[in-house]
Design a protein around this motif. Structure first.
Motif, short mmCIF file in Angstrom:
data_model
loop_
_atom_site.label_atom_id
_atom_site.label_comp_id
_atom_site.label_asym_id
_atom_site.label_seq_id
_atom_site.Cartn_x
_atom_site.Cartn_y
_atom_site.Cartn_z
N VAL A 103 0.85 -0.96 -0.25
CA VAL A 103 0.15 -0.25 0.12
C VAL A 103 0.99 1.53 0.30
N LEU A 104 2.35 1.37 0.73
CA LEU A 104 3.02 2.60 0.55
C LEU A 104 3.25 2.48 -1.06
N GLY A 105 2.97 1.58 -1.77
CA GLY A 105 3.53 2.14 -3.38
C GLY A 105 2.63 2.75 -4.08
N CYS A 106 1.34 2.78 -3.32
CA CYS A 106 0.65 3.67 -3.93
C CYS A 106 0.76 5.47 -4.16
N HIS A 107 -0.24 5.60 -4.83
CA HIS A 107 -0.42 7.32 -4.65
C HIS A 107 -0.68 7.97 -3.19
N SER A 108 -0.29 9.02 -2.19
CA SER A 108 -0.93 9.40 -1.83
C SER A 108 -0.61 10.52 -1.03
N GLU A 109 -1.07 11.44 0.19
CA GLU A 109 -0.85 12.90 0.53
C GLU A 109 0.20 12.69 0.88
N PRO A 110 1.60 13.50 1.65
CA PRO A 110 2.81 13.40 1.69
C PRO A 110 2.37 12.61 3.48
N TRP A 111 3.04 12.29 3.59
CA TRP A 111 2.63 11.66 5.62
C TRP A 111 2.80 12.47 6.18
N GLY A 112 1.33 12.08 7.52
CA GLY A 112 0.76 13.08 8.31
C GLY A 112 -0.12 14.48 7.57
N LYS A 113 -0.03 14.11 6.03
CA LYS A 113 -0.57 15.78 5.75
C LYS A 113 -1.72 15.48 4.86
N ASN A 114 -3.28 15.74 6.22
CA ASN A 114 -4.75 15.46 6.50
C ASN A 114 -5.49 16.79 7.09
N ASN A 115 -6.72 16.69 6.94
CA ASN A 115 -7.69 17.12 7.44
C ASN A 115 -8.49 16.58 8.10
#
Length: 348
Positions: free
Chosen positions: A208-220
């Motif tokens: 799952v870490l190979g998937c695209h996502s927001e940077p670590w810890g960046k969220n609302n």
């Protein structure tokens, strides 16, 4: 001045210091942390000769790939398909002390003239635990948590879909993803950091870490939006009726129920997959008479017309008819004897 320039150039380009033009990968293995070692030079992938290859070298490969501890130095020949005859062997006599960050930092010879592909190096590393399902009734159901900087944190539901759940289930060795949702029960909420949000997977990623996502810890997000995943029960098989778990009549579990496998089309490659999956070595020859001590199954016949390449890590990955569809009786139940035991049965 010209002489000084060439001396500096020679020092900077000696074997082991071409970091900018080199990378490494493991190919043809069961996962991204095991396989035949290949390095990339000048845009071309080539193999590594196993002269001087040892566990220190593998430790560096594992570190460079973000895998766990080094567990072995297998021959690259065991990983099929083999390297193509025309593929170059790029380096040999690798000498790492085991603390380097990349294989390119280790001493190595670029002039390879006395190796062939039957001397290709392999590497085996532990798969690091980077994802887990917690709070559910088993390891295949629960709240999704990922590990970052040695700390576990949750995943926000924003952007999450069934493809992402599929990657998690496959990474954990569970079955198919059948449900992905949030839970309103406060008891089910996570604590600590919310590491990932807007996770987008194709479903083909190894982790799952190979998937695209927001940077670590960046969220609302809040923990009320933690993601839960429900996978099917993992595919299981066993051999029963023998003296130990490495010999007997083959049964597989589907939808929580054990059933037999029909021997239509069954052969050596299928036996290889079963013995590998059970950790029982290689298959031994099995005559029809040798099946009698194992008896006949009862109940479901789950699989028929199974066809494997011999490389699969699980029988579930082989081609077969739809679960439960067959034209067999229990007289045709598959039996397997693997080498990691002393069976004493006729035909073994």
């Amino acid at each position: 001045m010209a002489l000084l320039f060439f001396l500096i150039l020679a020092i900077c380009t000696r074997p082991g210091l071409l970091e900018s033009s080199s990378s490494v990968r493991l190919v043809s293995g069961p996962h991204h942390c095991e396989g035949r070692v290949e390095v990339k030079r000048d845009g071309q992938w080539g193999t590594v000769c196993d002269d001087e290859w040892d566990l220190n070298d593998v430790a560096v490969v594992c570190r460079e790939l973000g895998c766990g501890a080094a567990t072995g130095t297998p021959s690259g020949e065991i990983y099929k398909p083999l390297a193509e005859e025309m593929q170059p062997i790029l380096i040999s006599e690798v000498k790492c002390n085991g603390t380097e960050d990349t294989l390119a930092q280790c001493g190595q010879e670029d002039d390879v003239y006395d190796c062939s592909h039957n001397e290709d190096a392999g590497a085996s590393c532990e798969i690091p635990e980077t994802v887990r399902l917690v709070g559910g009734p088993g390891r295949c159901v629960g709240r999704v948590e990922v590990k970052h900087r040695d700390q576990w944190g949750t995943v926000c539901q924003a952007g999450w879909n069934l493809s992402a759940a599929k990657v998690v289930c496959q990474q954990l060795g569970c079955g198919k993803a059948i449900l992905t949702r949030t839970y309103c029960d406060k008891v089910s909420h996570g604590q600590g950091p919310i590491w990932l949000s807007q996770v987008s997977c194709t479903g083909q990623e190894l982790t799952v870490l190979g998937c695209h996502s927001e940077p670590w810890g960046k969220n609302n997000c809040t923990h009320e939006e933690d993601t839960w995943v429900h996978c099917e029960d993992p595919f299981e098989l066993k051999l029963e009726g023998g003296d130990n778990h490495c010999s007997g009549r083959l049964v597989v579990r589907h939808k929580g129920t054990w059933g037999s496998v029909c021997d239509d089309g069954w052969g050596e490659k299928e036996n290889q997959v079963v013995c590998r999956q059970l950790g029982c070595g290689k298959p031994l020859s099995l005559s029809p008479k040798a099946r009698k001590p194992f008896g006949r199954g009862v109940g479901h016949i789950w699989l028929d017309d199974v066809h494997c390449s011999g490389r699969e890590q699980s029988l579930e990955k082989c081609q077969h008819r739809f679960w439960g569809h067959h034209d067999c009786t229990h007289k045709e139940d598959v039996a397997v004897i693997c080498s990691a035991q002393d069976s004493g049965f006729p035909g073994a």
